[in-house]
Write an enzyme that holds these catalytic residues in place. Structure first.
Site, PDB file in Angstrom:
ATOM      1  NE  ARG A  13       9.641  26.220  68.351  1.00 52.18           N
ATOM      2  CZ  ARG A  13      10.476  26.753  67.620  1.00 52.18           C
ATOM      3  NH1 ARG A  13      11.148  27.676  67.677  1.00 52.18           N
ATOM      4  NH2 ARG A  13      10.864  26.642  67.006  1.00 52.18           N
ATOM      5  CB  CYS A 239      15.511  32.591  63.495  1.00 56.18           C
ATOM      6  SG  CYS A 239      17.155  32.238  64.609  1.00 56.18           S
TER       7      CYS A 239
END
Length: 310
Positions: A13, A239
């Site tokens: 993920r 991110c």
């Protein structure tokens, strides 16, 4: 008596979400199965988000479908940001739903297109839906230790957010150093204060090694009483909505360090090293992990060893 440390593996993920190369579904499924064989008991597998913004997660349902035969003692967690994501996660058979928002107004707008207050209201309704189907919930607070747009926070800012979450009935909170700005003293003091004021919650840390302080921050978290950490195979990830947010702490590096220090993780370091090297070949670039390159500290070499000829 050894102290147990729980690792949540996030490579499929948070690890892959920033990669430009789209990794095929079959490889993700095989990677999760390989992680399970290595002793990982908790995996953040994927996120149910719009593929326009995170293309790597467009196969979330297919990945989960390929893992229906998982062992009962393994928890497959997934991330969702809105009502649609929650319904997708429930249908896909997730074991836990992770919701996240940012302590930073600027980062939260870039990541979720909401104010922090709006995100908290949204999360409150998402929690109620998860409760209806008896799914455990974990709430992550991104940029918990600082934001590249707003700077480093005082601990009071995080304590107030945790208070609001506990008022909603949240029992599991994750503090994320999303862009690797935290230092060990800050980690230790923040986590100590959170645990002192909210002893009933399960506190987790999601750390990045962006500025080389990842391992030190893990130890600072442990000193404060934290026993649950996120990490990513080979140290990949970051991110996509914050500048310079490279490098989760590396699973095999952290496990190697902890096992040498007498902590118990239940993870087979040798299998993790092989998986990390395989991932490096798959992505066709050098990855941040160190133990995968150097080997374990206990690995010895023949006295006949000679450096390669130049």
């Amino acid at each position: 008596m050894k102290k147990n440390i729980t690792i949540t593996e996030v490579v499929t993920r948070d690890g892959l979400q920033i990669e430009p190369m789209i990794v095929e579904t079959e490889y993700k499924i095989s990677m999760v199965k390989r992680l399970i064989e290595s002793g990982i008991k908790r995996i953040e597998v994927t996120s149910f988000v719009h593929p326009k913004y995170v293309p790597q997660m467009s196969d979330a349902e297919a990945v989960m479908k390929g893992l229906t035969d998982r062992p009962e003692d393994v928890a497959l967690c997934t991330l969702a940001l809105n009502e649609r994501g929650v319904e997708r996660a429930i249908t896909a058979g997730t074991d836990e739903i992770n919701f996240t928002f940012s302590a930073s107004e600027t980062h939260n707008q870039k990541n979720a297109r909401r104010s922090v207050a709006e995100s908290l209201n949204n999360i409150n309704s998402l929690i109620r839906r998860a409760e209806e189907v008896k799914l455990p919930v974990n709430i992550g607070i991104a940029t918990s230790f600082g934001c590249p747009f707003e700077g480093i926070y005082k601990t009071e800012r995080i304590l107030e957010l945790v208070r609001q979450l506990t008022d909603m009935g949240v029992q599991s909170v994750l503090l994320a150093d999303t862009t690797g700005m935290a230092h060990p003293r800050q980690i230790r003091e923040t986590c100590s204060q959170v645990l002192d004021q909210f002893p009933e919650i399960k506190l987790q840390l999601h750390l990045h090694n962006t500025r080389g302080m990842g391992a030190a921050n893990v130890l600072a978290g442990i000193e404060a009483g934290v026993t649950h950490f996120d990490s990513s195979l080979a140290g990949i990830g970051g991110c996509p909505f914050a500048p310079g947010a490279s490098g989760n702490i590396c699973t095999e590096d952290v496990v190697h360090m902890l096992e040498l220090m007498g902590y118990e993780t239940g993870i087979d370091i040798d299998k993790m090293i092989l998986a990390a090297r395989d991932l490096e070949k798959k992505l066709n670039k050098q990855l941040p992990g160190q133990v995968m390159k150097a080997g374990k500290s206990v690995d010895l070499h023949s006295i006949d060893w000679q450096p390669a000829a130049r």
